[in-house]
Design an enzyme around this catalytic site. Structure first.
Site, PDB file in Angstrom:
ATOM      1  N   GLU A 151       0.835  -1.216   0.000  1.00  0.00           N
ATOM      2  CA  GLU A 151       0.000   0.000   0.000  1.00  0.00           C
ATOM      3  C   GLU A 151       0.869   1.265   0.000  1.00  0.00           C
ATOM      4  O   GLU A 151       2.082   1.208   0.210  1.00  0.00           O
ATOM      5  CB  GLU A 151      -0.918   0.004   1.217  1.00  0.00           C
ATOM      6  N   LYS A 181      -3.151  -1.866  16.163  1.00  0.00           N
ATOM      7  CA  LYS A 181      -2.606  -1.068  17.265  1.00  0.00           C
ATOM      8  C   LYS A 181      -3.642  -0.819  18.323  1.00  0.00           C
ATOM      9  O   LYS A 181      -4.826  -0.758  18.026  1.00  0.00           O
ATOM     10  CB  LYS A 181      -2.296   0.335  16.753  1.00  0.00           C
TER      11      LYS A 181
HETATM   12  N1  PSU Z   1      -2.038   1.802  10.549  1.00  0.00           N
HETATM   13  C1  PSU Z   1      -0.699   2.006  10.553  1.00  0.00           C
HETATM   14  N2  PSU Z   1      -0.120   2.677   9.538  1.00  0.00           N
HETATM   15  C2  PSU Z   1      -0.850   3.162   8.490  1.00  0.00           C
HETATM   16  C3  PSU Z   1      -2.262   2.934   8.491  1.00  0.00           C
HETATM   17  C4  PSU Z   1      -2.796   2.254   9.527  1.00  0.00           C
HETATM   18  O1  PSU Z   1      -0.017   1.579  11.466  1.00  0.00           O
HETATM   19  O2  PSU Z   1      -0.271   3.780   7.590  1.00  0.00           O
HETATM   20  C5  PSU Z   1      -3.059   3.402   7.319  1.00  0.00           C
HETATM   21  C6  PSU Z   1      -3.383   2.219   6.398  1.00  0.00           C
HETATM   22  O3  PSU Z   1      -3.294   2.677   5.054  1.00  0.00           O
HETATM   23  C7  PSU Z   1      -4.810   1.891   6.741  1.00  0.00           C
HETATM   24  C8  PSU Z   1      -5.356   3.267   7.048  1.00  0.00           C
HETATM   25  O4  PSU Z   1      -5.521   1.262   5.701  1.00  0.00           O
HETATM   26  O5  PSU Z   1      -4.315   3.904   7.761  1.00  0.00           O
HETATM   27  C9  PSU Z   1      -6.626   3.202   7.850  1.00  0.00           C
HETATM   28  O6  PSU Z   1      -7.155   4.478   7.952  1.00  0.00           O
HETATM   29  P1  PSU Z   1      -8.586   4.675   8.644  1.00  0.00           P
HETATM   30  O7  PSU Z   1      -8.378   4.327  10.087  1.00  0.00           O
HETATM   31  O8  PSU Z   1      -8.907   6.114   8.417  1.00  0.00           O
HETATM   32  O9  PSU Z   1      -9.532   3.759   7.958  1.00  0.00           O
END
Ligand code: PSU
Ligand code: MN
Length: 308
Positions: A26, A160
């Protein structure tokens, strides 16, 4: 009306044509997940780890309105340096594309594109989930609903504790997504090897996971599979240290009224600052660890599909 075009790098196009192992990666982790220059160094290092383990890396992003599957060095650098690219989950893709924009793709968008491209395995750091306080905010990542609808296998290091991990596992269960911990009984919590919660299943080799992927696809549920690969012992952070830091960052986000797609990038950035870079170092280590496992899975999966 024109057809949807995906632009493939030569290496990815060749590998897909030949049925060789490919791992999707990603790009929101580059654009919104880590600061420059660690984001660029990590993106390059993760691609190298995939190659060293026998697969072709396909980092996915939107650049000037076009979906790219496999990026060159200049494209990676542009994404890493840019301050105005969008964070795109699956639902954002069409709007970004029609306006000629550029975006880092989240887990949900990357799964969607990987599926269109014919790539079965995707490595990342952490997936999004159900946020703490979701009973008030309704903040549940689109990553989870995408996992319920798209048959990509996602390798992560768990979720996390910026998230509500028990609720996240409940939600994933409702979405019919199998959760497999790699060589562990416990579902890992990203910076630490255990969340204190059990994973549904434990598998202990890339070959076993590849076989599970094939059987899962044959069963026709159409969902993804979540592989939770604990951070290596040597890189794990102490739970007391990181949980305190995370709690402080979450409080600050609430106090400042951070909402919707800004929540996760804000928390990641603040945790990095508050931990004086310790969270970033751990994050880099676990992404590489996930990329290595994903590449080995892709090798095993390609072999099974070929029947050799
Ligand atoms: N968790 C991490 N690093 C990240 C992300 C999540 O430790 O970079 C990013 C990923 O791309 C994940 C996104 O798909 O955040 C999720 O965002 P949201 O919580 O807004 O759905
Ligand atoms: Mn959200």
């Amino acid at each position: 009306m024109t057809k949807l075009t995906l632009t493939f790098s030569d290496a990815v196009a060749q590998a897909l044509k030949a049925g060789d192992p490919v791992v999707a990666l990603e790009s929101t982790i580059i654009t919104h997940g880590m600061p420059f220059p660690a984001n660029l160094e990590t993106a390059q290092a993760v691609e190298d780890v995939v190659r060293e383990n026998g697969a072709v890396p396909a980092t996915i992003a939107v650049i000037d309105g076009t979906i790219h599957v496999g990026l060159d060095a200049a494209q990676l650098e542009m994404l890493a340096r840019s301050k105005d690219v969008v964070k795109a989950s699956g639902r954002d893709l069409a709007a970004v594309m029609v306006t000629g924009g550029s975006a880092g793709t989240t887990v949900s968008a990357t799964m969607r594109i990987a599926a269109l491209a014919g790539i079965d395995i995707f490595a990342t750091g952490g997936v999004g989930g159900v946020h703490r306080g979701a009973d008030q905010t309704f903040d549940i990542s689109a990553d989870l609903t995408e996992l319920g609808q798209t048959g990509t296998t996602v390798v992560c290091a768990g979720v996390k504790s910026i998230l509500d991990i028990p609720k996240t596992l409940e939600y994933i269960e409702t979405q019919r997504v199998p959760v497999v911990a790699y060589r562990s009984e416990d579902f890992p919590a990203f910076f630490t090897r255990s969340s204190g919660l059990k994973a549904d299943h434990t598998l202990s080799s890339p070959e076993e996971i590849a076989q599970m992927m094939i059987t899962h696809a044959q069963l026709g549920s159409g969902t993804g599979i979540l592989i939770a690969n604990p951070i290596p012992e040597a890189d794990a952070l102490s739970p007391d240290f990181i949980d305190g830091t995370i709690a402080d960052a979450v409080k600050e986000a609430e106090a400042r009224g951070i909402a919707r797609k800004d929540v996760t990038p804000f928390l990641l950035g603040r945790i990095n600052e508050l931990s004086e870079g310790k969270s970033l170092t751990a994050n880099i280590a676990l992404v590489k660890n996930n990329a290595a496992l994903a590449a080995k899975m892709a090798v095993a999966h390609a072999r099974l599909k070929r029947g050799t």
